[in-house]
Design a protein around this motif. Structure first.
Motif, PDB file in Angstrom:
ATOM      1  N   ARG A 296      43.156  75.171  -9.320  1.00 54.32           N
ATOM      2  CA  ARG A 296      41.816  75.460  -9.827  1.00 54.32           C
ATOM      3  C   ARG A 296      41.891  76.352 -11.058  1.00 54.32           C
ATOM      4  N   LYS A 347      36.435  79.782  -2.652  1.00 57.77           N
ATOM      5  CA  LYS A 347      37.209  79.019  -3.637  1.00 57.77           C
ATOM      6  C   LYS A 347      36.722  79.483  -5.001  1.00 57.77           C
ATOM      7  N   HIS A 349      35.298  78.787  -8.256  1.00 56.98           N
ATOM      8  CA  HIS A 349      34.640  77.634  -8.848  1.00 56.98           C
ATOM      9  C   HIS A 349      34.900  77.567 -10.330  1.00 56.98           C
ATOM     10  N   HIS A 350      35.091  76.341 -10.776  1.00 57.47           N
ATOM     11  CA  HIS A 350      35.317  76.185 -12.203  1.00 57.47           C
ATOM     12  C   HIS A 350      34.203  75.327 -12.775  1.00 57.47           C
ATOM     13  N   ASN A 351      33.373  75.908 -13.589  1.00 57.15           N
ATOM     14  CA  ASN A 351      32.469  75.110 -14.395  1.00 57.15           C
ATOM     15  C   ASN A 351      32.784  75.505 -15.817  1.00 57.15           C
ATOM     16  N   GLY A 396      33.948  70.621 -10.509  1.00 58.91           N
ATOM     17  CA  GLY A 396      34.558  70.821 -11.831  1.00 58.91           C
ATOM     18  C   GLY A 396      36.032  70.425 -11.868  1.00 58.91           C
ATOM     19  N   PRO A 397      36.846  70.857 -10.888  1.00 57.76           N
ATOM     20  CA  PRO A 397      38.267  70.493 -10.927  1.00 57.76           C
ATOM     21  C   PRO A 397      38.534  69.060 -10.467  1.00 57.76           C
ATOM     22  N   TRP A 436      24.868  63.595   0.711  1.00 58.73           N
ATOM     23  CA  TRP A 436      25.133  64.627  -0.297  1.00 58.73           C
ATOM     24  C   TRP A 436      26.377  64.267  -1.114  1.00 58.73           C
ATOM     25  N   GLN A 437      27.468  63.959  -0.420  1.00 55.31           N
ATOM     26  CA  GLN A 437      28.693  63.537  -1.100  1.00 55.31           C
ATOM     27  C   GLN A 437      29.466  62.555  -0.241  1.00 55.31           C
ATOM     28  N   LYS A 508      30.951  71.736   7.884  1.00 59.25           N
ATOM     29  CA  LYS A 508      31.140  73.004   7.173  1.00 59.25           C
ATOM     30  C   LYS A 508      30.079  73.967   7.637  1.00 59.25           C
ATOM     31  N   THR A 512      35.511  73.039   4.745  1.00 51.75           N
ATOM     32  CA  THR A 512      34.724  73.047   3.511  1.00 51.75           C
ATOM     33  C   THR A 512      34.539  71.580   3.143  1.00 51.75           C
ATOM     34  N   ILE A 513      33.685  71.318   2.165  1.00 50.32           N
ATOM     35  CA  ILE A 513      33.429  69.923   1.810  1.00 50.32           C
ATOM     36  C   ILE A 513      34.660  69.327   1.133  1.00 50.32           C
ATOM     37  N   GLU A 514      35.117  69.990   0.075  1.00 51.34           N
ATOM     38  CA  GLU A 514      36.342  69.544  -0.580  1.00 51.34           C
ATOM     39  C   GLU A 514      37.523  70.005   0.269  1.00 51.34           C
TER      40      GLU A 514
HETATM   41  P1  XMP Z   1      33.161  73.378  -0.733  1.00 51.39           P
HETATM   42  O1  XMP Z   1      34.407  72.588  -0.871  1.00 51.39           O
HETATM   43  O2  XMP Z   1      33.335  74.813  -1.149  1.00 51.39           O
HETATM   44  O3  XMP Z   1      32.157  72.752  -1.779  1.00 51.39           O
HETATM   45  O4  XMP Z   1      32.531  73.252   0.611  1.00 51.39           O
HETATM   46  C1  XMP Z   1      30.769  73.018  -1.817  1.00 51.39           C
HETATM   47  C2  XMP Z   1      30.172  72.199  -2.940  1.00 51.39           C
HETATM   48  O5  XMP Z   1      30.640  72.687  -4.197  1.00 51.39           O
HETATM   49  C3  XMP Z   1      31.326  71.664  -4.899  1.00 51.39           C
HETATM   50  N1  XMP Z   1      32.452  72.310  -5.557  1.00 51.39           N
HETATM   51  C4  XMP Z   1      32.466  72.622  -6.853  1.00 51.39           C
HETATM   52  N2  XMP Z   1      31.558  72.413  -7.813  1.00 51.39           N
HETATM   53  N3  XMP Z   1      32.981  73.445  -9.371  1.00 51.39           N
HETATM   54  C5  XMP Z   1      31.837  72.812  -9.072  1.00 51.39           C
HETATM   55  O6  XMP Z   1      31.031  72.597  -9.967  1.00 51.39           O
HETATM   56  C6  XMP Z   1      33.940  73.689  -8.446  1.00 51.39           C
HETATM   57  O7  XMP Z   1      34.980  74.277  -8.740  1.00 51.39           O
HETATM   58  C7  XMP Z   1      33.671  73.256  -7.124  1.00 51.39           C
HETATM   59  N4  XMP Z   1      34.369  73.319  -5.973  1.00 51.39           N
HETATM   60  C8  XMP Z   1      33.592  72.733  -5.009  1.00 51.39           C
HETATM   61  C9  XMP Z   1      31.732  70.657  -3.844  1.00 51.39           C
HETATM   62  O8  XMP Z   1      31.932  69.367  -4.400  1.00 51.39           O
HETATM   63  C10 XMP Z   1      30.561  70.742  -2.898  1.00 51.39           C
HETATM   64  O9  XMP Z   1      29.451  70.007  -3.395  1.00 51.39           O
END
Ligand code: XMP
Length: 516
Positions: A296, A347, A349-351, A396-397, A436-437, A508, A512-514
């Protein structure tokens, strides 16, 4: 054009954002401020009414969140909800005590004073959601009881002071007539016009951006997602060619995404878009990296470097780059100033985080007052295609956090194929918009299989599909077996390198989602 607003002072309730949403659904703007906001800040919104939210504290707690008591003396209508009722009672000289019987969950409330404008049009008894341990026992001077449960007081009012309060939560789904109560406050009591429509938002935002930017030049990092696209289109509407959008291919986008997004945003929406294919740069940085956080961070770092190079180039062409557009949404704004404090980082986050500091640019955040569904409404009003607005979130990643272990060009290509099948089958089943995803994950696990008469020894792919409101919590989707069967069969048959498919049935929390 003035925007009428209702200010909500947040005492830390998990439902505060819901209050804001219930009001906005009535086309009235509402702002959530921490309860510690100064009187000046509150008044800067020119509110037509104030709501004091619920909260986890007791007025007796030494660290009970403070609010400026003068909000009760502004002459503006005030609605206290749960802790808000106790705050009003305690502050104005009444008595709050731990309740004999704590009330959590469903309750029946009898309305004692049917002339209370807050309860206009409601039946004599209503079903509500309660969640409190303390209760007002003695009312401040000038107040009277307006509602009651079998165990405790449920509503108070002082019409002369324009103060109303309820012990229950009208903003939650479990109070079916809550929306009516909120409408009564917003329209009946505060006199809202209900003119905060998408058209109004677009007009005021576009005018504000124009004024702010003047003749300056603006850049925007596009991800192809809803937020950055709507933000870019708004800014484009305001200043046209003074905006340059940069779309970076980081090598871990979905199949055909780079060309499709470029086509959508440049050709369909007319944005001045610079596509930058930096896949090789990113994949070089990712070589040999297996730790999720290191991945990340590497992508975040490289993104800033690529974007910086582009900005310098654009600067040379246009003379200067003064502003950066960010698609920040309202929940992030509330979260960062919340009395609960920022939540723990699970985590990184990378935007485009880190960009503004590095590049010394001023920020334009046209969506910082909006919730996600409101962004979609604005996008529709701007005439943007459903293909962009209805898109499921994408991190983002990118695929890098869905390829466990090392990210290589070969593994990206395998996952892109599998992901494309998952998404197309979800779409074919008519489920894409309801979920959602939904995506595929490439695991660092190889197993033995058989194809024709041949032994195979290949990769495992996991399918993930979740329902969620905001990404903070999620439930795995019980996809129909038929859909799972088609996905599995197509993936093992069509994607070279995968011979086994599993379905992720983790919610979750605790997952986590990812996967990374
Ligand atoms: P997790 O994996 O933390 O993800 O349960 C929650 C939501 O956030 C999204 N996600 C990101 N979105 N930059 C983003 O813009 C990131 O680095 C990032 N990491 C996770 C993930 O797809 C889910 O919708």
């Amino acid at each position: 054009m003035d925007t009428q607003s209702i200010v909500i002072l947040d005492f830390g309730s998990q439902y505060t954002q819901l209050i804001a949403r219930r009001i906005r659904e009535q086309n009235v703007f509402s702002a959530v401020l921490p309860c510690t906001a100064s009187l000046e800040e509150i008044q800067s919104y020119g509110p037509i009414g104030i709501i004091l939210s619920g909260g986890p504290s007791s007025v007796f707690d030494a660290d009970a969140p403070p609010a400026d008591a003068r909000v009760l003396e502004l002459g503006l209508p005030v609605l206290g909800i749960c802790y808000g009722l106790q705050f009003i009672t305690h502050t104005l000289g009444g008595k709050v005590l731990p309740a004999d019987k704590r009330e959590y969950g469903h309750a029946e409330v009898d309305i004692l004073d049917a002339t209370t404008p807050l309860f206009a049009g409601l039946p004599a008894s209503i079903h509500v959601w309660m969640s409190h341990g303390d209760s007002a026992q003695e009312l401040p001077a000038g107040f009277h009881r307006t509602a009651q449960t079998a165990h405790a007081l449920a509503g108070i009012a002082n019409p002369d002071k324009k103060i109303w309060a309820v012990q229950f939560h009208p903003e939650v789904h479990h109070t079916p007539l809550g929306p009516q109560l909120i409408r009564n406050f917003v329209f009946g009591i505060c006199g809202a016009k209900g003119d905060w429509t998408p058209a109004h938002f677009i007009e005021t935002t576009v005018a504000a951006i124009r004024e702010k930017v003047g003749s300056g030049h603006v850049i925007c990092g596009l991800s192809g997602g809803v937020d950055s696209s709507v933000a870019a289109v708004l800014v484009h509407k305001a200043i046209g060619s003074q905006l340059t959008c940069v779309f970076v291919n980081n090598g871990v986008l979905r199949k055909n995404e780079f060309t499709q997004v470029t086509k959508n945003l440049r050709d369909k929406l007319g944005l001045n878009l610079v596509p930058v294919d930096a896949s090789e740069r990113f994949l070089r940085e990712l070589a040999g990296v297996t730790d999720p956080e290191t991945k990340r961070k590497a992508i975040g770092r490289e993104f800033i470097a690529v974007f910086d190079d582009e900005a310098k180039r654009i600067e040379q062409e246009s003379g200067s780059v003064d502003w950066l557009v960010q698609g920040t949404l309202y929940p992030d704004v509330i979260e960062s100033s919340s009395v609960r404090g920022p939540s723990q980082t699970i985590k990184s986050h990378h935007n485009v985080g880190g960009l503004p500091e590095k590049m010394k640019m001023k920020l334009i955040e046209p969506l910082r007052d909006l919730f996600k569904d409101e962004v979609r409404r604005i996008g529709r009003d701007l005439g943007m295609p459903e293909e962009i607005l209805g898109r499921q979130p994408f991190p983002g990643p990118g695929l890098a956090v869905r390829i466990l272990g090392e990210v290589t060009a070969e593994r990206v290509a395998i996952l892109q194929e599998a992901d494309e099948i998952v998404v197309s089958e979800i779409k074919a089943a008519g489920l894409y918009g309801q979920i959602w995803q939904s995506f595929a994950v490439l695991l660092p696990v190889r197993s033995v299989g058989v194809m024709g008469d041949q032994r195979t020894y290949a990769n495992t792919c996991a399918i993930r599909a979740v329902h969620s409101e905001d990404g903070m919590t999620a439930d795995w989707v019980p996809l129909p077996y038929e859909v799972l069967k088609r996905m599995s069969s197509r993936i093992v048959n069509e994607v070279r390198g995968i011979n086994r498919v599993v379905y992720d049935i983790t919610s979750k929390p605790p997952g986590t989602i990812e996967w990374e």
